[in-house]
Design a protein around this motif. Sequence first.
Motif, PDB file in Angstrom:
ATOM      1  N   ALA A 158       0.719  -1.251   0.011  1.00 23.33           N
ATOM      2  CA  ALA A 158       0.095   0.021  -0.197  1.00 23.33           C
ATOM      3  C   ALA A 158       0.736   1.344  -0.025  1.00 23.33           C
ATOM      4  N   VAL A 159       1.985   1.119   0.497  1.00 23.88           N
ATOM      5  CA  VAL A 159       2.954   2.394   0.798  1.00 23.88           C
ATOM      6  C   VAL A 159       3.494   2.495  -0.810  1.00 23.88           C
ATOM      7  N   THR A 160       3.962   1.525  -1.170  1.00 27.34           N
ATOM      8  CA  THR A 160       4.751   1.482  -2.352  1.00 27.34           C
ATOM      9  C   THR A 160       3.784   1.955  -3.478  1.00 27.34           C
ATOM     10  N   ASP A 161       2.444   1.517  -3.527  1.00 30.16           N
ATOM     11  CA  ASP A 161       1.581   1.968  -4.560  1.00 30.16           C
ATOM     12  C   ASP A 161       1.467   3.655  -4.562  1.00 30.16           C
ATOM     13  N   GLU A 162       1.414   3.889  -3.153  1.00 31.09           N
ATOM     14  CA  GLU A 162       1.057   5.285  -2.947  1.00 31.09           C
ATOM     15  C   GLU A 162       2.340   6.241  -3.226  1.00 31.09           C
ATOM     16  N   VAL A 163       3.706   5.855  -2.969  1.00 33.92           N
ATOM     17  CA  VAL A 163       4.652   6.348  -3.769  1.00 33.92           C
ATOM     18  C   VAL A 163       4.832   6.456  -5.075  1.00 33.92           C
ATOM     19  N   ARG A 164       4.594   5.522  -5.811  1.00 28.51           N
ATOM     20  CA  ARG A 164       4.198   5.540  -7.255  1.00 28.51           C
ATOM     21  C   ARG A 164       3.315   6.264  -7.683  1.00 28.51           C
ATOM     22  N   VAL A 165       2.195   6.515  -7.235  1.00 22.12           N
ATOM     23  CA  VAL A 165       1.333   7.441  -7.486  1.00 22.12           C
ATOM     24  C   VAL A 165       1.720   8.995  -7.301  1.00 22.12           C
ATOM     25  N   ARG A 166       2.514   9.227  -6.166  1.00 23.75           N
ATOM     26  CA  ARG A 166       2.934  10.542  -6.123  1.00 23.75           C
ATOM     27  C   ARG A 166       4.163  10.855  -6.998  1.00 23.75           C
TER      28      ARG A 166
END
Length: 235
Positions: A43-51
């Motif tokens: 979930a963290v990694t996906d959020e970083v990728r979106v950012r």
Amino acid sequence: MTSVQDPAAAGAALDAAAGRMRALAAGLPRPDGVAVFASVYLAVTDEVRVRLAAGGFADRTAAAGLAADFAGRFLAAVDDAAAGRRPPACWRPLFQARRHRGVHPLQFALAGINAHIGYDLPLAVVASCRTLGREPEDAEGDFERVGELLVRLEERIREQLMPGPDLLDVADPLTHFAGAWSLERARDAAWAAARVLWRLRGLPEVGEEFTERLDQSVGLVSRCVLVPLRGACDG
């Protein structure tokens, strides 16, 4: 680890890391502690990728490289454990307790976050700064942006993984564990450790000793977090 000088390669590495975490979360039994943490970290990694895609970081190259290096350290520990090698001391408690039915999923999640933030993050910051030839202070803004995402994620983890009112015999000790560990304090300690390691880069023997002690102390916290709780639910 991926070179942070190549943002495209770092982005691809981060995509690959997310794919591996997704496979771990889906391919392992649900109560498995490694699967629990992989799901959380995904979930963290996906959020970083979106950012990253939205330009949410001041230095996209540095942020993408830091995130890729950071994720790679968790996956390297998974590979070490799978191959029968000894992962860093901070990760060993999670791999040793991963199938213990007396450990609640919240404990697995907190132990994984503790190892990853407390040990992997300062090493990833230093590695990124070495590659880019920059001071840690140059990356502090993006470090804080990632930290903000982690704090919000921790709040969701506690909400999702804390047991319901029908498990109050478990909730009492879990509340103690969850309240005793703070991601914000762990993040602050990680930043301080990164700065110390950066200053010690000209003293390799001292830096190596500091890194080893850091690994052991973070592992001790994880071991305490993973103390089995009698009556913990099956996950």
